[in-house]
Design a protein around this motif. Structure first.
Motif, PDB file in Angstrom:
ATOM      1  N   TYR A 192       0.830  -1.204   0.000  1.00 52.57           N
ATOM      2  CA  TYR A 192       0.000   0.000   0.000  1.00 52.57           C
ATOM      3  C   TYR A 192       0.869   1.260   0.000  1.00 52.57           C
ATOM      4  CZ  TYR A 192       1.356  -0.721   4.829  1.00 52.57           C
ATOM      5  OH  TYR A 192       2.089  -0.953   5.958  1.00 52.57           O
ATOM      6  N   GLY A 193       0.188   2.406   0.117  1.00 50.76           N
ATOM      7  CA  GLY A 193       0.862   3.688   0.019  1.00 50.76           C
ATOM      8  C   GLY A 193       1.431   4.216   1.324  1.00 50.76           C
ATOM      9  N   GLY A 236      -0.035   4.331   5.204  1.00 52.41           N
ATOM     10  CA  GLY A 236      -1.115   3.368   5.369  1.00 52.41           C
ATOM     11  C   GLY A 236      -0.751   2.258   6.341  1.00 52.41           C
ATOM     12  N   LYS A 237      -1.531   1.186   6.292  1.00 47.02           N
ATOM     13  CA  LYS A 237      -1.278   0.027   7.145  1.00 47.02           C
ATOM     14  C   LYS A 237      -1.837  -1.211   6.468  1.00 47.02           C
ATOM     15  CE  LYS A 237      -5.453   0.863   9.910  1.00 47.02           C
ATOM     16  NZ  LYS A 237      -5.994   1.028  11.286  1.00 47.02           N
ATOM     17  N   LYS A 238      -1.426  -2.374   6.969  1.00 45.94           N
ATOM     18  CA  LYS A 238      -1.826  -3.618   6.321  1.00 45.94           C
ATOM     19  C   LYS A 238      -3.328  -3.856   6.367  1.00 45.94           C
ATOM     20  CE  LYS A 238      -0.668  -6.538  10.356  1.00 45.94           C
ATOM     21  NZ  LYS A 238      -0.358  -5.382  11.250  1.00 45.94           N
ATOM     22  N   GLU A 239      -3.986  -3.352   7.403  1.00 47.30           N
ATOM     23  CA  GLU A 239      -5.434  -3.492   7.494  1.00 47.30           C
ATOM     24  C   GLU A 239      -6.095  -2.359   6.706  1.00 47.30           C
ATOM     25  OE1 GLU A 239      -3.496  -4.911  11.302  1.00 47.30           O
ATOM     26  OE2 GLU A 239      -3.473  -3.063  10.113  1.00 47.30           O
ATOM     27  N   ASN A 240      -6.028  -2.440   5.392  1.00 45.65           N
ATOM     28  CA  ASN A 240      -6.613  -1.381   4.582  1.00 45.65           C
ATOM     29  C   ASN A 240      -7.731  -1.927   3.699  1.00 45.65           C
ATOM     30  OD1 ASN A 240      -5.464  -1.783   1.635  1.00 45.65           O
ATOM     31  ND2 ASN A 240      -3.725  -2.081   3.015  1.00 45.65           N
ATOM     32  N   HIS A 241      -8.668  -1.046   3.399  1.00 43.46           N
ATOM     33  CA  HIS A 241      -9.893  -1.458   2.712  1.00 43.46           C
ATOM     34  C   HIS A 241      -9.615  -1.993   1.306  1.00 43.46           C
ATOM     35  CE1 HIS A 241     -14.115  -1.564   1.672  1.00 43.46           C
ATOM     36  NE2 HIS A 241     -13.912  -0.744   0.649  1.00 43.46           N
ATOM     37  N   GLY A 254       0.727  -3.562  -6.101  1.00 43.82           N
ATOM     38  CA  GLY A 254       1.264  -2.427  -5.366  1.00 43.82           C
ATOM     39  C   GLY A 254       0.540  -1.140  -5.696  1.00 43.82           C
ATOM     40  N   THR A 255       0.238  -0.342  -4.658  1.00 40.83           N
ATOM     41  CA  THR A 255      -0.442   0.939  -4.825  1.00 40.83           C
ATOM     42  C   THR A 255       0.460   2.063  -4.332  1.00 40.83           C
ATOM     43  OG1 THR A 255      -2.614  -0.067  -4.508  1.00 40.83           O
ATOM     44  CG2 THR A 255      -2.457   2.293  -4.167  1.00 40.83           C
ATOM     45  N   SER A 256       0.607   3.104  -5.145  1.00 41.48           N
ATOM     46  CA  SER A 256       1.343   4.308  -4.754  1.00 41.48           C
ATOM     47  C   SER A 256       2.778   3.961  -4.318  1.00 41.48           C
ATOM     48  CB  SER A 256       0.582   5.053  -3.655  1.00 41.48           C
ATOM     49  OG  SER A 256       1.085   6.356  -3.485  1.00 41.48           O
ATOM     50  N   LEU A 257       3.128   4.177  -3.049  1.00 40.14           N
ATOM     51  CA  LEU A 257       4.457   3.782  -2.564  1.00 40.14           C
ATOM     52  C   LEU A 257       4.713   2.306  -2.826  1.00 40.14           C
ATOM     53  CD1 LEU A 257       7.079   4.108  -0.822  1.00 40.14           C
ATOM     54  CD2 LEU A 257       5.636   3.623   1.181  1.00 40.14           C
ATOM     55  N   GLY A 258       3.685   1.469  -2.648  1.00 36.82           N
ATOM     56  CA  GLY A 258       3.846   0.039  -2.912  1.00 36.82           C
ATOM     57  C   GLY A 258       4.194  -0.244  -4.356  1.00 36.82           C
TER      58      GLY A 258
END
Length: 253
Positions: free
Chosen positions: A35-36, A39-44, A107-111
C-alpha cells in the motif's frame, strides 16, 4: 478467512496479514499486496481485493504486511533498504513456508514504487504484477508540500512528521535515499509482459501522462480509469480497478 502472523528473521519482525479461503497452506497462488505511504496492512483496498479474488479463485491467497514505521511495525526510523528487506522476506516466506507455486505483486502508490525498485535490485520473482497509481516520482510526491520551515528542520538533522493514524518521522536521510533511487530512468522491458499499470485520470500525484510515458517507454500494458483520483475514492471505480487486477492475475502463464 484471515490471520495475522510475524516473520521474525535477521533482526526484523515483519507484521503480516493473510487472507485465504479455508486452509492457509492450500493456496497455490499468493498475491503480495503493498500500500501507500502512511497506510497500514489493514486497509480497505487490500481487503476488498482479497474478498473478490478468493471468491472467484479459491486457490488464491493474499498477504500484506506493515512497511517499516507503518501500522504495527516496531521500528521508528525509515531506511529505504529496510523496505526492500521486508518485501524480500515476505516474498521468500510465501515460497518457502507456504509453498506457493506462483507469487503475484499488487502495489499501490508507494507500494508500486517499491515493487519497481524491488525488480531493479532482485529481478522478478512474480508471475504477474499489477500496479495501481504507482508513485513513479516518490521523492517529488513526499517533498512537494514540505514548507520552508520544515526544510530548515531537515537541514539541521531534525525529522518532520507525516502520516495519518500513525505519525511517521521523515528524515532528510530517507528523502536523500529516495532521491538517489529513481525508477523512471530504469529499463523494465524484460518484465513488461508480466506487468499491468492502472492510472486514474484525476490522480493528484502520478499523472496519466507520467504513467503513459513510462509504460510506452517500457512497452507495459496500462489502463486509465476515468475520473479516478489517487486513492480511487469512488467505490465503483475501485471495484472496476479490482476487476481489472483479478482478470490480470487470473490469466496464469
Amino acid at each position: 478467512m484471515e490471520k495475522k502472523f510475524d516473520i521474525n528473521k535477521e533482526g526484523y519482525s515483519v507484521r503480516c496479514l493473510y487472507y485465504y479461503d479455508k486452509d492457509p497452506r492450500h493456496a497455490d497462488d499468493l498475491v503480495i499486496s503493498t500500500y501507500g505511504f502512511g497506510g497500514k496492512k489493514e486497509n480497505h483496498a487490500t481487503e476488498k481485493l482479497a474478498d473478490k479474488l478468493i471468491s472467484k479463485h479459491k486457490e488464491f491467497g493474499v498477504i500484506t504486511f506493515d512497511w517499516p514505521c507503518h501500522g504495527e511495525d516496531a521500528r521508528n526510523r525509515m531506511i529505504l533498504d529496510e523496505f526492500l528487506e521486508y518485501y524480500r522476506m515476505v516474498t521468500d516466506y510465501c515460497r518457502q513456508e507456504f509453498g506457493a507455486k506462483r507469487i503475484y505483486a499488487y502495489g499501490t502508490s508507494l507500494g508500486g514504487y517499491m515493487t519497481l525498485f524491488y525488480l531493479t535490485r532482485f529481478g522478478n520473482p512474480f508471475t504477474r504484477i499489477a500496479l495501481r497509481v504507482p508513485a513513479l516520482n516518490i521523492y517529488s510526491n513526499l517533498t512537494s508540500d514540505i514548507t520552508d520551515e520544515e526544510w530548515k528542520k531537515l537541514d539541521k538533522g531534525k525529522d518532520i512528521i507525516r502520516g495519518y493514524t500513525r505519525k511517521i518521522k521523515v528524515s532528510e536521510e530517507f528523502l536523500d535515499q529516495l532521491k538517489a533511487a529513481p525508477v523512471t530512468d530504469k529499463d523494465f522491458m524484460d518484465f513488461a509482459d508480466q506487468m499491468l499499470i492502472i492510472a486514474g485520470s484525476k490522480d493528484q500525484y502520478t499523472s496519466v501522462d507520467q504513467i503513459r510515458d513510462f509504460c510506452e517507454k517500457n512497452v507495459i500494458e496500462y489502463q486509465v480509469v476515468e475520473n479516478a483520483d489517487h486513492p480511487f475514492t469512488d467505490p465503483s471505480l475501485m471495484d472496476y480497478a479490482i476487476s481489472l487486477i483479478i482478470d490480470w492475475f487470473g490469466e496464469k502463464e
